[in-house]
Write an enzyme that holds these catalytic residues in place. Structure first.
Site, PDB file in Angstrom:
ATOM      1  N   LYS A   1       0.837  -1.212   0.000  1.00 16.78           N
ATOM      2  CA  LYS A   1       0.000   0.000   0.000  1.00 16.78           C
ATOM      3  C   LYS A   1       0.872   1.262   0.000  1.00 16.78           C
ATOM      4  CE  LYS A   1      -1.683   1.594   4.014  1.00 16.78           C
ATOM      5  NZ  LYS A   1      -1.333   3.007   4.217  1.00 16.78           N
ATOM      6  N   ASN A   2       1.887   1.283   0.862  1.00 19.47           N
ATOM      7  CA  ASN A   2       2.676   2.507   0.999  1.00 19.47           C
ATOM      8  C   ASN A   2       3.631   2.745  -0.171  1.00 19.47           C
ATOM      9  OD1 ASN A   2       1.370   3.059   3.330  1.00 19.47           O
ATOM     10  ND2 ASN A   2       3.093   2.664   4.710  1.00 19.47           N
TER      11      ASN A   2
ATOM     12  N   ARG B   1      -4.526  10.770   4.997  1.00 21.35           N
ATOM     13  CA  ARG B   1      -3.454  11.762   5.055  1.00 21.35           C
ATOM     14  C   ARG B   1      -2.514  11.679   3.860  1.00 21.35           C
ATOM     15  NH1 ARG B   1      -1.982  14.433   9.011  1.00 21.35           N
ATOM     16  NH2 ARG B   1       0.104  14.288   8.159  1.00 21.35           N
TER      17      ARG B   1
ATOM     18  N   CYS C   1      -4.472  12.826  13.212  1.00 21.52           N
ATOM     19  CA  CYS C   1      -4.985  11.470  13.048  1.00 21.52           C
ATOM     20  C   CYS C   1      -4.770  10.726  14.354  1.00 21.52           C
ATOM     21  CB  CYS C   1      -4.340  10.756  11.874  1.00 21.52           C
ATOM     22  SG  CYS C   1      -2.746  10.082  12.229  1.00 21.52           S
TER      23      CYS C   1
ATOM     24  N   ARG D   1       1.095  14.532  13.204  1.00 19.96           N
ATOM     25  CA  ARG D   1       1.535  14.325  11.827  1.00 19.96           C
ATOM     26  C   ARG D   1       1.505  15.588  10.965  1.00 19.96           C
ATOM     27  NH1 ARG D   1      -0.528   8.520   9.889  1.00 19.96           N
ATOM     28  NH2 ARG D   1       1.397   8.551   8.705  1.00 19.96           N
ATOM     29  N   PRO D   2       2.352  16.569  11.295  1.00 18.17           N
ATOM     30  CA  PRO D   2       2.396  17.799  10.502  1.00 18.17           C
ATOM     31  C   PRO D   2       2.983  17.573   9.103  1.00 18.17           C
ATOM     32  CG  PRO D   2       4.151  17.777  12.140  1.00 18.17           C
ATOM     33  CD  PRO D   2       3.339  16.540  12.373  1.00 18.17           C
ATOM     34  N   ILE D   3       2.810  18.575   8.227  1.00 18.99           N
ATOM     35  CA  ILE D   3       3.409  18.496   6.884  1.00 18.99           C
ATOM     36  C   ILE D   3       4.378  19.662   6.662  1.00 18.99           C
ATOM     37  CG2 ILE D   3       1.610  17.128   5.728  1.00 18.99           C
ATOM     38  CD1 ILE D   3       0.645  19.953   4.608  1.00 18.99           C
ATOM     39  N   ASP D   4       4.842  20.249   7.775  1.00 19.83           N
ATOM     40  CA  ASP D   4       5.706  21.429   7.669  1.00 19.83           C
ATOM     41  C   ASP D   4       6.955  21.168   6.829  1.00 19.83           C
ATOM     42  OD1 ASP D   4       6.242  19.702   9.915  1.00 19.83           O
ATOM     43  OD2 ASP D   4       7.795  21.104  10.548  1.00 19.83           O
ATOM     44  N   LEU D   5       7.503  19.955   6.922  1.00 16.86           N
ATOM     45  CA  LEU D   5       8.748  19.682   6.183  1.00 16.86           C
ATOM     46  C   LEU D   5       8.501  19.626   4.677  1.00 16.86           C
ATOM     47  CD1 LEU D   5      10.224  16.939   8.568  1.00 16.86           C
ATOM     48  CD2 LEU D   5      10.786  19.365   8.510  1.00 16.86           C
TER      49      LEU D   5
ATOM     50  N   ASP E   1       5.257   0.705  12.002  1.00 14.87           N
ATOM     51  CA  ASP E   1       4.046   0.018  11.537  1.00 14.87           C
ATOM     52  C   ASP E   1       3.977  -1.446  11.986  1.00 14.87           C
ATOM     53  OD1 ASP E   1       3.242   2.352  10.363  1.00 14.87           O
ATOM     54  OD2 ASP E   1       3.609   1.732   8.297  1.00 14.87           O
TER      55      ASP E   1
ATOM     56  N   LEU F   1       8.556   7.259  16.751  1.00 15.92           N
ATOM     57  CA  LEU F   1       8.131   8.052  15.598  1.00 15.92           C
ATOM     58  C   LEU F   1       6.842   8.824  15.816  1.00 15.92           C
ATOM     59  CD1 LEU F   1       9.363   5.580  12.984  1.00 15.92           C
ATOM     60  CD2 LEU F   1       9.855   7.983  12.925  1.00 15.92           C
TER      61      LEU F   1
ATOM     62  N   ARG G   1      -8.558  -0.385   5.218  1.00 17.14           N
ATOM     63  CA  ARG G   1      -7.736   0.630   4.551  1.00 17.14           C
ATOM     64  C   ARG G   1      -6.434   0.035   4.035  1.00 17.14           C
ATOM     65  NH1 ARG G   1      -5.979   4.689   8.392  1.00 17.14           N
ATOM     66  NH2 ARG G   1      -4.586   4.956   6.625  1.00 17.14           N
TER      67      ARG G   1
END
Ligand code: UD1
Length: 420
Positions: A22-23, A92, A116, A121-125, A307, A329, A399
């Protein structure tokens, strides 16, 4: 709503085929935005997250021909560049369209994914890196508005933290940028490696694939021709079935895998006393005389994956002795602990570490799935718990696991999908 009924304890036997990752599939689907041709992805895992991203692309205007284990995606005549909240909020990883949309069209709007279950789980990077590549980014009404009217430009990106989807997003942005992009502290995950390899065979020059420094030479908005390819096996699905074999102390062969992607997981199982027969594309897990306690720290690849944390924590409830599991993490990734306690597990949480008292007889109960991997951990626990367990809210499982109950039934588990 569906739920799973599992009657334990159970022994498993036989073999299971692992589906595509999936990933890996998610960034590869987003990558079709960089193609000038219809792209065929084979070994596609038929799970809800994949259907969600495919729906996002078709909402943008891509044509999609989805079969059970493959999809053809054509984004040539796509013009809409707005990824709306209704889809992004459900997954996400939708943020993966940001890099490719911006580099191809010079503008896009992508809904902010929000929090979540497992943490902030930011997306700043992702955003900071795109700004370094010349993007103007603002947040308005819950959307990331990104503009780069003259196209993105190559830059030297140094990620403060290793980010998997962040690396994938910037690799895709860099592929159509003008000039050379260097990504320092890039993620080494096999899913990122496959994205780079597919782009490389499509003619994008990428050095350092599989290392923490990637150098990508962009095409200055020229789209690329991408040949059909086969998605790599899902190492987390494989690891979960390895844990299913281990927790039931059974012999099971896990087929259609890449054992080299599973070294951290295999090594922990060996430390716990299981013996493994490793072949080119399969691993057979063999029972342990006694299951030993183990300490685990989750880290980026090639170290032990977050995971797989919930599944190993569950396995530790059957070990002789005390195990300590440290989650490095995500700040809130122990939601499964309170559900495992409902089955009788003795686990103490302090900060980001869980102390699992060993060998306890679990007893079936009603439990609730809280996130994707936590859900599979509850199924593992239910297979050794005495009596009937109902795992509710299994939409989390759907999912990311292809036909989990069918694969486990084939191995001999007493598991059924029922409706509330
Ligand atoms: C991916 C995987 C997920 C896995 C995770 C860690 C996909 C679709 N999902 O998620 O299954 O659990 O890697 O292996 O591949 N971070 C920031 N700022 C950012 C980005 C990340 O602070 O802009 C932090 C995160 O909060 C987290 C850490 O960096 O603490 C790693 O996150 P990241 O690697 O980005 O995870 P995902 O790519 O979202």
């Amino acid at each position: 709503m569906d739920y799973l009924q599992i009657v334990g304890p159970t022994k498993l036997t036989g073999s299971v085929d692992i589906s595509g990752a999936k990933n890996a599939a998610l960034p590869l689907i987003a990558m079709t935005l960089l193609a000038k041709n219809e792209v065929t992805l084979n070994n596609l895992p038929n799970v809800v997250d994949i259907k969600t991203l495919i729906k996002l692309l078709s909402n943008l205007g891509a044509t999609v021909d989805l079969e059970k284990e493959s999809v053809k995606i054509n984004t040539c005549s796509l013009t809409n560049t707005k990824a709306t909240y209704d889809i992004v909020k459900t997954m996400r990883a939708s943020i993966l369209v940001l890099g490719p949309l911006l580099s191809r069209f010079g503008h896009c709007e992508v809904s902010l994914p929000g929090g979540c279950a497992i943490g902030q789980r930011p997306i700043d990077l992702h955003l900071k890196a795109l700004e370094q590549m010349g993007a103007e980014i603002s947040i308005q009404a819950g959307y990331v508005l990104a503009k780069a009217p003259d196209g993105l430009k190559g830059a030297h990106i140094v990620f403060d933290k290793i980010t998997v989807t962040g690396t994938a997003n910037i690799v895709m942005a860099a592929a159509l940028a003008k000039g050379k992009t260097i990504i320092t502290n890039a993620a080494l995950e096999p899913e990122v490696v496959q994205l780079c390899e597919v782009l490389k065979s499509a003619g994008i020059s990428i050095d350092g694939i599989g290392s923490s420094e990637l150098i990508i030479y962009g095409t200055d908005r020229r789209l690329v021709e991408i040949e059909p390819f086969h998605i790599i096996p899902d190492r987390i699905e494989a690891g979960t079935y390895m844990c299913a074999a281990a927790i039931t102390n059974s012999e099971v062969t896990i087929n259609k895998i890449r054992p080299d992607h599973l070294e951290a997981v295999s090594s922990k199982l060996e430390q716990m006393g299981f013996s493994l027969e490793v072949k080119d594309t399969s691993i057979t897990v063999k029972p342990a005389e006694s299951i030993k306690a183990v300490d685990i720290i989750t880290q980026e690849f090639p170290a032990f994956p977050t995971d797989m944390q919930a599944q190993f924590l569950t396995l530790c409830t059957q070990a002789d002795g005390v195990s300590i599991i440290e989650e490095r993490l995500f700040e809130n990734r122990f939601m499964h602990v309170s559900e495992l306690q409902r089955l009788g597990a003795d686990i103490k949480l302090k900060g980001n570490s869980a102390t699992v008292a060993g060998k306890i007889d679990l007893v079936g109960a009603d439990v609730m799935a809280t996130d994707l991997r936590a859900s599979s951990a509850l199924v593992l626990a239910a297979m050794v718990a005495k009596g009937t367990t109902h795992v509710h809210r299994i939409y989390h499982l759907d999912r990311g696991y292809v036909e989990l109950e069918k694969k486990l039934q084939k191995l001999g588990a007493n598991i059924k999908r029922l409706k509330e």
